[in-house]
Design an enzyme around this catalytic site. Structure first.
Site, PDB file in Angstrom:
ATOM      1  N   HIS A  96      29.357  51.335  44.955  1.00 41.03           N
ATOM      2  CA  HIS A  96      29.338  51.453  43.498  1.00 41.03           C
ATOM      3  C   HIS A  96      28.124  52.213  42.973  1.00 41.03           C
ATOM      4  CE1 HIS A  96      32.867  48.970  43.032  1.00 41.03           C
ATOM      5  NE2 HIS A  96      32.327  48.039  43.812  1.00 41.03           N
ATOM      6  N   TYR A 149      27.994  45.528  39.217  1.00 38.10           N
ATOM      7  CA  TYR A 149      28.198  45.009  40.563  1.00 38.10           C
ATOM      8  C   TYR A 149      26.891  44.515  41.182  1.00 38.10           C
ATOM      9  CZ  TYR A 149      33.057  46.509  40.758  1.00 38.10           C
ATOM     10  OH  TYR A 149      34.400  46.637  40.533  1.00 38.10           O
ATOM     11  N   HIS A 201      32.720  44.326  49.527  1.00 39.15           N
ATOM     12  CA  HIS A 201      33.193  42.952  49.359  1.00 39.15           C
ATOM     13  C   HIS A 201      32.685  42.028  50.457  1.00 39.15           C
ATOM     14  CE1 HIS A 201      36.872  44.123  46.669  1.00 39.15           C
ATOM     15  NE2 HIS A 201      35.713  44.427  46.128  1.00 39.15           N
TER      16      HIS A 201
END
Length: 776
Positions: free
Chosen positions: A415, A261, A206
């Site tokens: 991911h 992502y 993030h």
């Protein structure tokens, strides 16, 4: 309930010529303590500084004529109409109080539109409304800190506040500017990066999303004159860590975080590029940034979906039969003046969904008819992969075949999956695909399904080498032994590029790649990788080679060959070759073949796989899956399912396992796949194994493909017998670079140069000697 945003305990007034007095309501302020810059952000950098003018966020005054000129295009005119409608949206900025979280996108967009009309058209009425309403919004804002990914909502409020600050700068008095700065910084303290500490990583996670790359960067640009510390800290992190990590990845043309992502995070990378560009500093990133979306173009399935890569949430948010979109694509197309990407943007139909940003950052006028792309594309280091197609035809009834071959040199974590050596194959439906569910009914990121199956090698078309004593961990959490690849650093994400390169995150290496002979419509596409380091010391060597053959046959358009040479550190470690599919496979033990059929939901594809190695007397083919056994590992089913019902999920709940029966440290696997329509009763192409002293391979249709038996480069003469009556196209891989002589029993018939480890030529029936020529 928690109130964020927070003005100075003071009373401010408009300039003397204002008709009314404006009071700033006192609310709680957070004390912002700036820690010393760490070594990560404290590098000596030459950082471009914002110009001494406003606006400078997303556009400057000099850009206004060029932006206004875009109104000649219908899509841009439609965006303008939406902007004006948003500016008239009935709101005063105040948000409802009877809730635990009241961030409202429509209110934010309305305030942004008002501020924009002031900066763009000098509409002072809208500008004063924007200023009043942003204070109202922040005074009534309620943030629920327990909301998942709440930092994204917080960042969105910061972005809007920064737009008002910059675009309505001349309407703000000094105390109001200081109040808005305090509002934005106070908000940022509750983001995951924990402003101004700047936690989280700069490679993935993030920390590389909108928090810094768009939201705090927008705040920093807007407020530089009054508080340069914000800009210095934000841009310092971006230039010291974000850009080097991104520039390392861009030459590969592949985003390590996958189709979902990866595309999502790529748009934030593009935002930071555009924010610097629009204040006068173009090309802060590697120019190959503009080529990253081509991976999602090449892996686009004819049914409108995209081949799964890493954690995929697109299955959930896209109903079945919906064309999947790539966020931010029009901005990339516009910035890099790429008509092909713009045509794809128009195909996706997303321009106008975010009318203000689209109006500022998109220009559909650059769209034009462009030549068809080559059918094969290689994606180099640090990824190492290849996608081959037979055409660009769209639709469920398309005859296009799409094959992906993956080496995946580096593991960036987060991911990304443990899938070095994975392959996927699509023809009139998903046939060989990635398995598992992300964000399903029984768990998402970090769930049992996620840790023990979905991210693991067993959920992919890879090789398992099972050491029963091996232990696996994810962030110190013990997880099941699937027999697959290791988590570098136990799954910890690399914080910086230096850590990625210094630690053991490299797991594979492309050994060779080639496609041709026609670069636009290749007859063969070849990729070879050494993926030994993807495993622990249980594996001494694992070489995987892929060859995709465009057969030019209407009935059976393509074949796909996978050859594995595997050496384990113990002969007792079981080796298993995997292929995942949607419907229950059909195994024919008499012919050493299995069938994969996809004939539901409008699909009509079939795959037939011939197992040439292991030998028939040392071969076990079994299937695993079905109800209650969808995602089994070591006898345990780590269940999960997609919701809602009308999702795009393939639901790959079956797999085929191919293993040798006897124990051996060294094993070879040779599988030849061909695709055809499921509803047509046509015979499959005959497949034959070919063995020479140094080489092993297969014949199918009018093609022969040979690999070095042990994966080593061959420079000795190769003897080959061709018995077919018709001409045969021969691909020999793993040969030493240089000139090779092709000679039959009568004469020298050809000289072939190998610059990429391959020889490709056409031969008639006969005995052939293929010899490496001396350099002179």
């Amino acid at each position: 309930m928690k109130f964020l945003l927070f003005l100075l305990l003071s009373i401010a007034y408009f300039p003397a010529n204002a008709q009314t007095v404006k009071r700033i309501d006192p609310i709680r302020l957070k004390k912002i303590v700036y820690p010393p810059l760490t070594q990560r952000e404290g590098k000596e950098l030459q950082i471009p500084l914002p110009p001494n003018e406003h606006p400078r966020l997303f556009f400057m005054k000099k850009d206004i004529p060029a932006i206004r000129a875009k109104l000649t295009h219908p899509l841009m005119d439609a965006c303008w109409q939406k902007i004006e409608n948003l500016a008239n949206y009935p709101t005063d900025g105040n948000l409802p109080a009877d809730t635990i979280h009241n961030v409202d996108l429509k209110t934010l967009e309305a305030i942004e539109a008002k501020a924009f009309l002031y900066a763009f058209t000098n509409n002072e009425e809208k500008g004063r409304q924007a200023v009043d309403y942003i204070f109202n919004l922040n005074n009534t804002l309620i943030i629920n800190p327990k909301k998942p990914d709440v930092c994204r909502d917080i960042g969105r409020v910061i972005l809007t506040t920064a737009m008002v600050y910059d675009w309505c700068y001349s309407l703000l008095i000094p105390d109001e500017r200081l109040s808005l700065i305090n509002i934005m910084e106070s908000l940022a303290t509750d983001m995951e990066i924990q402003w101004p500490i700047l936690k989280q990583n700069s490679v993935c996670g993030h920390g590389v999303e909108a928090q810094l790359a768009r939201d705090m960067l927008a705040c920093a640009i807007a407020t530089y004159d009054e508080k340069p510390d914000i800009y210095n800290r934000v841009s310092g992190r971006i230039f010291a860590e974000f850009i080097p990590a991104q520039n390392f990845s861009y030459p590969s043309g592949h985003h390590h975080q996958g189709n979902a992502y990866g595309a999502g995070r790529f748009q934030w990378e593009v935002y930071s590029t555009l924010l610097f560009d629009r204040m006068g500093y173009p090309n802060i990133s590697h120019p190959l940034q503009g080529k990253m979306p081509y991976y999602w173009i090449y892996t686009r399935r004819p049914d409108g979906q995209i081949l799964r890569d890493g954690d995929d949430y697109c299955e959930i948010y896209n109903p079945f039969n919906q064309y999947w979109t790539v966020p931010g694509l029009p901005y990339v197309a516009t910035y890099y003046h790429d008509p092909y990407l713009m045509n794809e943007s128009l195909r996706q139909g997303t321009i106008g969904k975010s009318p203000l940003m689209d109006f500022l950052l998109s220009d559909p006028r650059i769209s034009a008819t462009t030549p068809k792309l080559p059918l094969t594309r290689y994606f180099p280091s640090p990824y190492g992969g290849m996608v081959a197609r037979t055409s660009w035809e769209e639709g469920h009834n398309s005859k296009a075949v799409v094959a992906e071959m993956k080496v995946a040199e580096y593991h960036f974590a987060n991911h990304q999956h443990l899938d070095a050596g994975n392959f996927q194959l699509y023809y009139r439906g998903p046939l060989a695909i990635q398995s598992g569910v992300y964000q399903g009914a029984d768990g998402g990121y970090g769930s049992d399904h996620f840790l023990n199956y979905y991210q693991r090698t067993i959920a992919h078309n890879c090789m398992l080498i099972h050491d029963p004593k091996e232990k696996f961990y994810w962030h110190q959490h013990p997880i099941v032994n699937d027999g697959g690849q290791r988590f570098p650093q136990n799954g910890a994400e690399p914080a910086t590029l230096d850590i990625l390169l210094d630690k053991d995150y490299r797991k594979a290496k492309v050994v060779a790649h080639s496609f041709g002979p026609d670069s636009l419509s290749p007859e063969y596409s070849y990729l070879k990788g050494d993926i030994t380091n993807a495993y622990t010391k249980k594996v001494r060597e694992h070489i995987r080679s892929f060859v995709f053959l465009n057969l030019g046959n209407d009935d059976i358009p393509a074949a796909f060959i996978v050859y594995d040479y595997v050496v384990s550190s113990s002969q007792d470690y079981k080796k298993t070759w995997l292929l995942h599919c949607v419907q229950e496979p059909i195994i024919d033990g008499q012919t050493q073949t299995f069938q994969i059929i996809r004939d539901e939901k409008g699909y009509n594809g079939k795959l037939i796989n011939n197992v040439l190695l292991p030998q028939a007397d040392d071969l076990l083919i079994r299937k695993e899956g079905g109800e209650g056994k969808e995602y089994t590992v070591s006898g345990n089913n780590y269940s999960n399912r997609l919701i809602p019902f009308n999702n795009s999920g393939d639901g790959a709940t079956w797999r085929v396992e191919v293993s040798p029966i006897s124990s051996s440290a060294t094993n070879q696997f040779l599988n030849v796949m061909q695709v055809m329509d499921a509803d047509r009763k046509i015979p499959s192409l005959s497949v034959k194994k070919i063995v020479t002293k140094e080489m092993i391979g297969a014949r199918i249709y009018d093609r022969i493909v040979l690999f070095s038996k042990n994966g080593n480069i061959v420079e000795q003469p190769i003897k080959l017998t061709i018995k077919e009556k018709q001409p045969v196209k021969v691909l020999i891989t793993d040969v030493k670079a240089g000139k090779w002589q092709i000679m039959n029993e009568k004469a020298v018939i050809n000289f072939v140069n190998s610059t990429d480890g391959c020889l490709y030529f056409t031969a008639l029936p006969g005995e052939y000697s293929i010899t490496k020529m001396p350099k002179d």
